[in-house]
Design a protein around this motif. Structure first.
Motif, mmCIF file in Angstrom:
data_model
loop_
_atom_site.group_PDB
_atom_site.id
_atom_site.type_symbol
_atom_site.label_atom_id
_atom_site.label_comp_id
_atom_site.label_asym_id
_atom_site.label_seq_id
_atom_site.Cartn_x
_atom_site.Cartn_y
_atom_site.Cartn_z
ATOM 1 N N TYR A 305 -8.047 3.700 5.119
ATOM 2 C CA TYR A 305 -7.797 3.064 3.822
ATOM 3 C C TYR A 305 -8.838 3.509 2.787
ATOM 4 N N SER B 125 3.981 -0.461 8.562
ATOM 5 C CA SER B 125 2.777 0.042 9.205
ATOM 6 C C SER B 125 1.544 -0.128 8.311
ATOM 7 N N TRP B 126 1.760 -0.259 7.007
ATOM 8 C CA TRP B 126 0.655 -0.530 6.075
ATOM 9 C C TRP B 126 -0.169 -1.739 6.556
ATOM 10 N N SER B 127 0.479 -2.867 6.757
ATOM 11 C CA SER B 127 -0.229 -4.083 7.169
ATOM 12 C C SER B 127 -0.610 -4.039 8.647
ATOM 13 N N GLY B 130 -3.871 -2.347 9.409
ATOM 14 C CA GLY B 130 -4.982 -3.214 9.014
ATOM 15 C C GLY B 130 -5.254 -4.267 10.071
#
Lengths: 319, 319
Positions: A305, B125-127, B130
């Protein structure tokens, strides 16, 4: 061999070979493809685009085969774009289906093609929209898009269609639950195929319950459920007249026109995203600093990120 | 109430509430979320991430429930992230499953959470990535990601996992065909659940045939097929030892490490794309010229590809 600039004209004259080449160029992100699209665009706006989704084995190809025949009898030009990887068109073939569909290939009023799920740019709707513009300009009256449904693939495609048919079969059992996760909301018509099987009414009841729990539909009118036995050509006329009914319904409905533009706009956002990413990536790949960032990522010295934020902040400076 | 800067430290001390808040901030694209991720990242690199996919009704939640118990008995910390919309965690609940899973919620060595499928930025997949960083830093040994499988959603998630379990059940019939379309290629282990049913061997044979037709696998070794009856806790030990075996296999294998970075890199490309699109879009929405372009799109005066190309060419000028 066609000269590049003739493609648009050839397609407008009904040349299916030229149409296929244009679609391929859009899939491959070739400039000539978009030039041609630009020429064809003013001729578009008449086709009615129908998505057909449902699990493999539900008989989508057989149903489409029957619908092609029915629309041809009414002098309509029909096109089919297959995205479903289990479709006989895309290659996941059962021999029987392939032979069946074949009878339409030589009919000049029928266009059948598969759409690659991995093109130069991400997302299957990139190429599919291009194909729709080509076929719409060529005056195909009805265009079917065959997908395997459920999840993101189905949702992407729903931006491009005006009506969505969801195919079910008796004995789906637990798989019916899967419909809830995405396809139920987008269905404008349910078709229960293989309706000669004994447990047909069970599926129909199940669907009715699901529809009653759902909000929306044709703005108050819930989607209908039609029983078909496509291998025997049964129930096809009902499907055709429901398609016609729906087509007139959305033509006369401001709210539907508004939501059509809403979908066009979402597709446009998708295009912007793909083009931006493509341009940025081409640029990055040549940079020495970028290679160093990737090395950091590989050695786990910095989280993805942080690296991504840094790159975008440095690279895209708004005027 | 926690102060923002304490989140990382609180999470590292095992505070599940803090962990949940960080994951939420990443989902919402909040700067504090990424700051926290940055602090946590150096603590990561130990967790083993396992994707579990299969159709609704196959018993994914029940199996995960059993696996949690088995790994806890071995003193391992276990986390579960549910993306499957039909999962009892995400909300598509059967009451029985919900009660069953509940017994683990209060165990400090177990973390269970759903991941939103529509966040501020596109793509689940973004979250999820994380959340994985947070849980990995908190020393969860095994992290399960539960998805509904098939298609793009499953493929996105496959970038984030080290091992993929594909769950089947007897009597899937045509639905087994659907496995071909995406999940078969990514399976490292097949589990045939509800193996007390009479037609279990039929599914096992079917899978064996499909595996034999497939290339790859554990670089020569085809994935195993294990029979379980999760409601009776049968076959779970076999699954646990196969997971351990696979974990050691990829640790000792350079090729696997290489392909792990390949997946990390593809995730990174995804991040770049999402961030670029987000930044561009925020900028465009304030521009008068952009409103005019949208108007052209609405009036069908120009095709979407041409407008998008023009905007990107004007907006992104590489140094």
């Amino acid at each position: 061999v066609l000269k590049k600039m003739d493609y648009a004209e050839e397609a407008l004259n009904g040349n299916k070979l030229a149409a296929g080449r244009i679609i391929k160029m859009v899939e491959d992100n070739e400039a000539t493809g978009f030039e041609t699209i630009k020429h064809l665009y003013p001729y578009t706006g008449n086709a009615f685009v129908i998505g057909i989704t449902g699990p493999p084995g539900a008989g989508k190809s057989t149903l489409i085969d029957c619908l092609i025949a029915a629309f041809r009898k009414n002098q309509k030009k029909v096109a089919v774009l297959a995205i479903d990887p289990s479709s006989p068109i895309t290659g996941g073939a059962l021999l029987g289906d392939r032979i069946r569909m074949k009878r339409h290939y030589l009919d000049p009023g029928v266009f059948i093609r598969s759409i690659a799920t991995r093109g130069a740019l991400g997302g299957v709707s990139w190429s599919t929209k291009g194909a729709l513009i080509v076929l719409d300009a060529m005056k195909y009256d009805v265009i079917f898009i065959e997908t395997a449904g459920v999840g993101q693939l189905g949702a992407d495609i729903s931006l491009l269609v005006q009506m969505t048919l969801v195919l079910c079969i008796p004995g789906m059992g637990d798989a019916l639950q899967a419909l809830k996760a995405g396809t139920l909301e987008i269905a404008d018509l349910f078709i229960v195929n293989k309706a000669d099987r004994p447990d047909t009414d069970e599926v129909v009841n199940h669907l009715e319950n699901m529809i009653n729990l759902r909000e929306g539909g044709w703005h108050g009118h819930p989607p209908r459920i039609i029983k078909t036995t496509a291998v025997e050509n049964k129930g096809i006329d009902d499907v055709v007249s429901e398609i016609d009914r729906y087509r007139y319904y959305i033509k006369d409905n401001d709210h539907s026109m508004e939501s059509m533009f809403e979908r066009e706009y979402r597709f446009f956002r998708f295009l912007i995203k793909e083009l931006a990413a493509d341009k940025i990536w081409r640029h990055l790949e040549g940079l020495k600093e970028f290679k160093m960032s990737i090395d950091k990522l590989k050695k786990r010295q910095e989280d993805p990120y942080s690296i991504a934020h840094k790159i975008i902040n440095e690279l895209i400076k708004m005027p």
